[in-house]
Write a protein that holds these residues in place. Structure first.
Motif, PDB file in Angstrom:
ATOM      1  N   PRO A 109       1.073  -1.346  -0.605  1.00 17.40           N
ATOM      2  CA  PRO A 109      -0.458  -0.168  -0.190  1.00 17.40           C
ATOM      3  C   PRO A 109       0.355   1.064  -0.264  1.00 17.40           C
ATOM      4  CG  PRO A 109      -0.856  -2.048   1.445  1.00 17.40           C
ATOM      5  CD  PRO A 109       0.200  -2.458   1.022  1.00 17.40           C
ATOM      6  N   ILE A 110       2.159   1.445   0.954  1.00 20.85           N
ATOM      7  CA  ILE A 110       2.874   2.595   0.575  1.00 20.85           C
ATOM      8  C   ILE A 110       3.303   2.581  -0.371  1.00 20.85           C
ATOM      9  CG2 ILE A 110       5.336   3.631   2.093  1.00 20.85           C
ATOM     10  CD1 ILE A 110       4.218   1.803   4.816  1.00 20.85           C
ATOM     11  N   ARG A 111       4.380   1.159  -1.156  1.00 19.81           N
ATOM     12  CA  ARG A 111       4.675   1.440  -2.121  1.00 19.81           C
ATOM     13  C   ARG A 111       3.651   1.859  -3.418  1.00 19.81           C
ATOM     14  NH1 ARG A 111       5.597  -3.861  -2.700  1.00 19.81           N
ATOM     15  NH2 ARG A 111       5.093  -4.597  -4.150  1.00 19.81           N
ATOM     16  N   LYS A 112       2.543   2.148  -3.369  1.00 22.10           N
ATOM     17  CA  LYS A 112       1.225   2.253  -4.227  1.00 22.10           C
ATOM     18  C   LYS A 112       1.160   3.938  -4.467  1.00 22.10           C
ATOM     19  CE  LYS A 112      -2.744   0.667  -5.188  1.00 22.10           C
ATOM     20  NZ  LYS A 112      -4.612   0.265  -5.638  1.00 22.10           N
ATOM     21  N   VAL A 113       0.765   4.463  -2.951  1.00 20.02           N
ATOM     22  CA  VAL A 113       1.612   6.187  -3.014  1.00 20.02           C
ATOM     23  C   VAL A 113       2.242   6.643  -3.247  1.00 20.02           C
ATOM     24  CG1 VAL A 113       1.120   7.776  -0.805  1.00 20.02           C
ATOM     25  CG2 VAL A 113      -0.517   5.886  -1.014  1.00 20.02           C
ATOM     26  N   LEU A 114       3.244   6.078  -3.462  1.00 23.79           N
ATOM     27  CA  LEU A 114       4.471   6.871  -3.497  1.00 23.79           C
ATOM     28  C   LEU A 114       4.921   6.469  -5.418  1.00 23.79           C
ATOM     29  CD1 LEU A 114       7.491   4.405  -1.013  1.00 23.79           C
ATOM     30  CD2 LEU A 114       6.650   7.281  -1.153  1.00 23.79           C
ATOM     31  N   ALA A 115       3.848   5.219  -5.896  1.00 19.81           N
ATOM     32  CA  ALA A 115       4.095   5.565  -6.989  1.00 19.81           C
ATOM     33  C   ALA A 115       3.542   6.514  -7.765  1.00 19.81           C
ATOM     34  CB  ALA A 115       3.994   4.128  -7.967  1.00 19.81           C
ATOM     35  N   GLY A 116       2.736   6.256  -7.287  1.00 19.90           N
ATOM     36  CA  GLY A 116       1.029   7.459  -7.963  1.00 19.90           C
ATOM     37  C   GLY A 116       1.939   8.826  -7.761  1.00 19.90           C
ATOM     38  N   LEU A 117       2.225   9.279  -6.337  1.00 17.64           N
ATOM     39  CA  LEU A 117       2.702  11.086  -6.476  1.00 17.64           C
ATOM     40  C   LEU A 117       4.538  10.862  -7.551  1.00 17.64           C
ATOM     41  CD1 LEU A 117       2.890  10.687  -2.258  1.00 17.64           C
ATOM     42  CD2 LEU A 117       1.643  11.990  -4.020  1.00 17.64           C
ATOM     43  N   ALA A 118       4.819   9.543  -7.932  1.00 17.39           N
ATOM     44  CA  ALA A 118       6.648   9.669  -8.244  1.00 17.39           C
ATOM     45  C   ALA A 118       6.652   9.989  -9.644  1.00 17.39           C
ATOM     46  CB  ALA A 118       7.718   8.216  -8.174  1.00 17.39           C
ATOM     47  N   THR A 120      -6.080   6.545  -9.182  1.00 17.83           N
ATOM     48  CA  THR A 120      -5.724   5.113  -9.197  1.00 17.83           C
ATOM     49  C   THR A 120      -4.922   4.388  -8.317  1.00 17.83           C
ATOM     50  OG1 THR A 120      -6.879   4.734 -11.333  1.00 17.83           O
ATOM     51  CG2 THR A 120      -6.294   2.670 -10.313  1.00 17.83           C
ATOM     52  N   LEU A 121      -3.682   4.877  -8.155  1.00 15.80           N
ATOM     53  CA  LEU A 121      -2.937   3.886  -7.135  1.00 15.80           C
ATOM     54  C   LEU A 121      -2.767   5.484  -5.748  1.00 15.80           C
ATOM     55  CD1 LEU A 121       0.321   4.343  -9.426  1.00 15.80           C
ATOM     56  CD2 LEU A 121      -1.205   1.739  -8.539  1.00 15.80           C
ATOM     57  N   LEU A 122      -3.033   6.339  -5.448  1.00 17.22           N
ATOM     58  CA  LEU A 122      -2.690   6.993  -5.000  1.00 17.22           C
ATOM     59  C   LEU A 122      -4.719   6.600  -4.050  1.00 17.22           C
ATOM     60  CD1 LEU A 122      -2.134  10.446  -6.153  1.00 17.22           C
ATOM     61  CD2 LEU A 122      -0.810   9.023  -4.490  1.00 17.22           C
TER      62      LEU A 122
END
Length: 604
Positions: free
Chosen positions: A481-490, A519-521
């Motif tokens: 879940p943390i990776r998804k948020v980081l991917a969305g921001l990045a 979608t990732l966020l």
């Protein structure tokens, strides 16, 4: 030991003296008890209560230790929960910002995403007394790389960052320089009035490419089947992928196999070679003596699966072998004369599980560069040529917007799925461009350098909060879940942004990028995502608090038991002391009187 001779004349005196000494000793004991409030200074003085005292002191000492652990664990959980909550807040804030963006604000959106990513990195690099919380078992250094390193790479070390990976993924997906998403349209037949739409690629290389990149051709429909007949789609075929290795994986070596899912997405199967691997294990494989045995195992295990790629340490020489398959295709036969307003719809799918519908409308005089219209000028062959060109234009237009956004999302997710374990680095495009490189890259930034060997992040840190109670309180920055948020921001932070007006291709591209990032966020549920991690930590905090309350209750009970054995009642001791003083005074007086007694006094 000698026995003193009995002397009847001194018996009464000796006995009197002994009684006085005993009373004096008893007086001293009671005086000490009254001044100290304790029964005695040694366990021996407690009599039969010594066992109770010893066990109570041991239990209280253990409670002191547990309470110290609980205090430290509570601080750790509080810090971790604050960081996780901040990650969720940053992701949700960026998602709302992307939803509300317009032509006047999207130019600043990448910088806002960069700021949020900076804050997320700081939250994940929080430490407690020099121990970094989000590194799992690896607590001696910050687990997350700096934002600039993640996005731009480390030039001095020759390491590529996310921007490079996004660029490579776009090139592979769009099929540059053609840029039609690896799906082509051409006019065929005799006479040439049939439009054939087909996925690109031939031979084994084409099979590998179709397994990983570009659009997947789904279907086509026509609103006027008499004039334009759309055929059913001939499905793509692909023989099973086989693997070869130069040497067998040793204990601890890791492999990553990507599997295509029915909706077009890919999922990873990460395997660790272990001699203790059991049959049916999902994340381990046995250690084999020869490469041939390892190949047989992998080929058998993944024979039924649509393998997209495999990746492992360079020294294993792992390779995926694709056979010759056939691409998906369909035809649009121009058999009559369409009328203005007739439509042809072509559906394609992207590798993130989403689909795109390309609708082309017949027009008397369509622009040859149009992505939405085809011309009715001329006969069936001319219409077929115009329709084919319109399909190509539509594919290129959608590839440059929606597919490009999908590529950025895929590259970001691959980047954050990377690990420092040999074999699990972020996937890179192979040098021939047909698929992903089998040898794990050593030239890519590893964003997370903490522990990545545990299947349960909570188990990476434990707190002994009771004799038989161990609480898991670990967290890792690389949790899904943390990776998804980081991917969305990045993926937003890595974009250059745009000042294009709404409706232009560039504005459409950024809008599609924002949709994929959104979608990732999304993480606004309580059963999973980042809130799920916060829920785990909240439950741990509640358990720590409840246990501390239980310990306080147990401490009071033990202290009460201890007080009953070790402490004295001041009132009782005072009463005994007064009684003893009276007895002692009387004894002294009698003794004094007896010492003065003689025959004369007795007879008088």
């Amino acid at each position: 030991m000698s026995i003193a001779p009995f002397n009847a004349s001194t018996y009464l005196g000796d006995r009197n003296t002994a009684n006085l000494v005993g009373l004096k000793s008893r007086l001293d004991t009671l005086t000490n008890q009254l001044s100290s409030g304790k029964v005695g200074t040694t366990y021996g003085s407690l009599g039969t209560g010594r066992t109770t005292s010893l066990s109570a002191h041991a239990a209280l000492s253990a409670l002191d230790g547990y309470d110290a652990v609980i205090t430290n664990a509570t601080t750790r959980v509080t810090l971790a929960n604050a960081s996780v909550t901040q990650i969720n807040t940053l992701g949700d804030g960026m998602r709302r910002s992307l939803t509300a963006s317009n032509s006047s604000t999207i130019a600043n959106t990448p910088q806002a995403a960069r700021n949020s990513l900076d804050a997320a990195v700081d939250a994940l690099n929080v430490d407690l007394a020099g121990q970094y919380i989000f590194g799992g078992r690896a607590t001696d250094s910050p687990p997350v790389a700096a934002t600039d390193t993640m996005l731009n790479g480390d030039v001095a070390k020759g390491l590529a960052g996310l921007k490079t990976l996004i660029s490579e993924q776009k090139t592979a997906d769009l099929g540059l320089p053609t840029g039609s998403g690896r799906v082509s349209s051409s006019v065929t037949g005799t006479p040439a009035n049939t439009v054939t739409i087909s996925e690109d690629g031939t031979g084994a290389a084409g099979t590998e490419t179709r397994a990983n990149f570009g659009f997947r051709l789904l279907s086509a429909t026509s609103s006027n089947t008499t004039a334009i007949a759309a055929s059913a789609t001939t499905a793509a075929t692909a023989p099973p992928v086989t693997f070869t290795l130069a040497k067998p994986p040793a204990e601890g070596d890791r492999l990553r196999i990507a599997i295509n899912q029915p909706d077009g997405t890919q999922s990873f199967v990460d395997l660790t070679a272990k001699a203790s691997s059991s049959a049916g294990a999902t994340d381990t494989m046995p250690v084999f003596a020869t490469a041939a045995e390892a190949q047989t195992y992998l080929n058998t295990r993944f024979a039924p699966s649509p393998v997209a790629s495999i990746q492992g340490p360079t020294d294993l020489g792992v390779q995926a072998n694709f056979g010759t398959g056939t691409p998906a295709s369909l035809t649009l036969g121009v058999n009559g004369t369409p009328v203005a307003g007739d439509t042809v719809t072509v559906s394609v799918a992207m590798r993130d599980g989403t689909t795109q519908t390309l609708t082309l409308t017949a027009s008397p005089n369509a622009d040859p560069t149009s992505t939405t219209e085809f011309s009715l000028a001329g006969g069936p062959q001319a219409v077929a040529n115009s329709l084919s060109q319109a399909v190509t234009n539509a594919l290129k237009g959608t590839a440059s917007t929606s597919l490009a956004a999908s590529s950025a999302s895929r590259a970001a997710q691959d980047f954050f799925a990377g690990s420092q374990s040999a074999g699990l680095a972020p996937r890179r495009i192979s040098t021939d461009g047909n698929g992903y490189a089998e040898a794990a890259s050593t030239k890519t930034v590893i964003w997370y350098t903490g522990d990545d060997t545990s299947s349960d992040p909570r188990a990476t840190a434990t707190a002994q909060i009771g004799a038989n109670r161990v609480l898991n309180i670990g967290v890792q920055a690389n949790e899904a879940p943390i990776r998804k948020v980081l991917a969305g921001l990045a993926m937003i932070a890595a974009d250059a942004g745009t000042t294009a007006v709404s409706g232009t291709p560039e504005a459409q591209r950024f809008s599609a990028l924002a949709d994929h990032a959104g979608t990732l966020l999304v993480s606004n549920n309580t059963t999973g995502g980042v809130p799920g991690i916060a829920s785990d930590l909240g439950l741990a905090a509640s358990t720590l608090s409840d246990t501390k309350m239980e310990n306080r209750t147990n401490r009071n009970a033990l202290q009460g038991s201890l007080d009953g054995v070790e402490n004295i009642s001041a009132e009782d001791v005072t009463a005994q002391l007064l009684q003893l003083q009276t007895q002692l005074q009387a004894s002294y007086q009698v003794t004094s009187m007896l010492s003065k007694l003689n025959l004369v006094n007795y007879l008088s």
